[in-house]
Design a protein around this motif. Structure first.
Motif, short mmCIF file in Angstrom:
data_model
loop_
_atom_site.label_atom_id
_atom_site.label_comp_id
_atom_site.label_asym_id
_atom_site.label_seq_id
_atom_site.Cartn_x
_atom_site.Cartn_y
_atom_site.Cartn_z
N PHE A 124 -6.71 24.33 0.84
CA PHE A 124 -5.49 24.33 1.64
C PHE A 124 -4.37 25.05 0.88
O PHE A 124 -4.05 24.71 -0.25
N TYR A 125 -3.79 26.03 1.53
CA TYR A 125 -2.63 26.73 1.00
C TYR A 125 -1.44 26.39 1.88
O TYR A 125 -1.56 26.36 3.11
N TYR A 203 3.74 36.19 -0.24
CA TYR A 203 2.39 36.71 0.03
C TYR A 203 1.39 35.96 -0.82
O TYR A 203 1.64 35.70 -2.01
N MET A 204 0.20 35.64 -0.27
CA MET A 204 -0.90 35.10 -1.07
C MET A 204 -2.16 35.86 -0.69
O MET A 204 -2.61 35.84 0.45
N TYR A 205 -2.74 36.55 -1.67
CA TYR A 205 -3.91 37.40 -1.43
C TYR A 205 -5.21 36.62 -1.63
O TYR A 205 -5.33 35.81 -2.56
N PHE A 206 -6.20 36.88 -0.78
CA PHE A 206 -7.51 36.24 -0.91
C PHE A 206 -8.55 37.11 -0.19
O PHE A 206 -8.25 38.24 0.20
N ASP A 207 -9.78 36.60 -0.08
CA ASP A 207 -10.88 37.38 0.51
C ASP A 207 -11.10 38.70 -0.21
O ASP A 207 -11.31 39.75 0.40
N ALA A 234 -0.22 34.15 -5.53
CA ALA A 234 0.87 34.36 -4.58
C ALA A 234 2.04 35.02 -5.28
O ALA A 234 2.21 34.88 -6.50
N ILE A 235 2.85 35.75 -4.52
CA ILE A 235 4.02 36.41 -5.08
C ILE A 235 5.21 36.20 -4.16
O ILE A 235 5.10 36.36 -2.94
N ALA A 236 6.33 35.81 -4.74
CA ALA A 236 7.56 35.58 -3.99
C ALA A 236 8.32 36.90 -3.84
O ALA A 236 8.50 37.63 -4.82
N ASN A 250 -11.02 46.14 0.64
CA ASN A 250 -10.26 45.43 1.66
C ASN A 250 -10.08 43.97 1.25
O ASN A 250 -10.77 43.46 0.36
N TYR A 251 -9.15 43.27 1.88
CA TYR A 251 -8.77 41.91 1.49
C TYR A 251 -8.02 41.28 2.65
O TYR A 251 -7.77 41.91 3.69
N SER A 252 -7.64 40.02 2.47
CA SER A 252 -6.77 39.32 3.42
C SER A 252 -5.58 38.76 2.66
O SER A 252 -5.61 38.64 1.43
N PHE A 253 -4.52 38.43 3.38
CA PHE A 253 -3.41 37.72 2.74
C PHE A 253 -2.70 36.85 3.76
O PHE A 253 -2.71 37.11 4.96
N ILE A 254 -2.12 35.78 3.25
CA ILE A 254 -1.27 34.90 4.05
C ILE A 254 0.18 35.26 3.75
O ILE A 254 0.57 35.35 2.58
#
Length: 276
Positions: A124-125, A203-207, A234-236, A250-254
């Motif tokens: 959970f993020y 931003y929070m990068y994953f995948d 994650a980066i503010a 490639n990747y995903s981010f929230i």
């Protein structure tokens, strides 16, 4: 709860790579069996994660919030990027599959996180902003989010944006949140870049695999810097900074935003000719 004090528009220009990470990056997320919280001075956002294994994890309050419970004056957006799990808010349980979202309204007293299978735990993020009014807690499966396709293969930015916490889907106070997924063979997000001085973003990068990275670009348009990030960081992004990135795959981010305006397309667009 950790504290993250970001640098201002002048100081960041003279910082080393390590100093930039210390000032803007949250890197202790997604530890098995733990709940992590970081309080930032970027619009007083709180960024956190919970990875429950054998036991549930409960969202705590801290002295820095000066509150009896975490959501006394706050709203929270939660997205699960792991195995199936459960979030319980004041006795009501919500099943959280991979990339499902949950909006937790101000005034919610008890928030707990569980995994369906401790060997494949939920991850959970969550991002929280102060809230000035009470709304309703809402579960948003990924299939119910607003899906928007953007970009072209020729420019390496074919992507789908899933707006899960936003006007028209959830009546939040100021939080706007969702997921962007880049198609295979595409690496650029937020192309061309932009700013929006009326709100900040996290931003929070994953995948993205362990041996790949995302090069996140930040700073004033005429004086940009890059920060190299791996999955789960994650980066503010302050209101004065651009936010854009290119990956080695490639990747995903929230993305999560808070501020004056909730309209997703409220942006001050830039061209690459504006970027220094």
């Amino acid at each position: 709860m950790k504290m993250l004090y970001t640098a201002d528009q002048t100081r960041y220009q003279r910082m080393t790579n390590e100093e930039l990470k210390q000032a803007f990056v949250i890197n202790d997320l997604f530890q098995a069996g733990e709940l992590a919280l970081t309080y930032t001075d970027v619009d007083r956002a709180v960024v956190g994660s919970a990875v429950p294994t054998s036991n549930p994890l409960t969202l705590p309050t801290h002295k820095e919030l000066a509150a009896e419970y975490f959501c006394e004056r706050r709203e929270v957006g939660i997205i699960n990027i792991g195995g199936n799990g459960l979030v319980t808010v004041d006795g009501t349980s919500y099943k959280m599959e991979n990339k499902d979202s949950l909006y937790v309204a101000r005034g919610s007293r008890d928030v707990t996180f569980e995994s369906k299978d401790s060997k494949q735990p939920a991850k959970f993020y969550f991002v929280s902003y102060p809230a000035h009014r009470v709304t309703e807690t809402v579960h948003i499966p990924k299939t119910k989010a607003n899906a928007i396709s953007l970009g072209t293969q020729a420019e390496c930015n074919t992507r789908t944006i899933y707006q899960s916490i936003c006007p028209g889907v959830v009546d939040s106070c100021q939080l706007v949140m969702g997921i962007t997924e880049l198609a295979e063979g595409n690496i650029w997000n937020t192309k061309p870049p932009h700013t929006h001085k009326r709100r900040t973003e996290v931003y929070m990068y994953f995948d993205i695999s362990e041996d790949n990275r995302v090069f996140h670009f930040m700073g004033k348009p005429e004086e940009t810097r890059s920060v190299v990030l791996k999955a789960g960081q994650a980066i503010a992004s302050p209101s004065w900074s651009i936010h854009s990135g290119a990956g080695s795959s490639n990747y995903s981010f929230i993305w999560a935003m808070g501020g004056e305006n909730q309209q997703f397309d409220d942006m001050d667009h830039l061209t690459f000719a504006d970027i220094g």
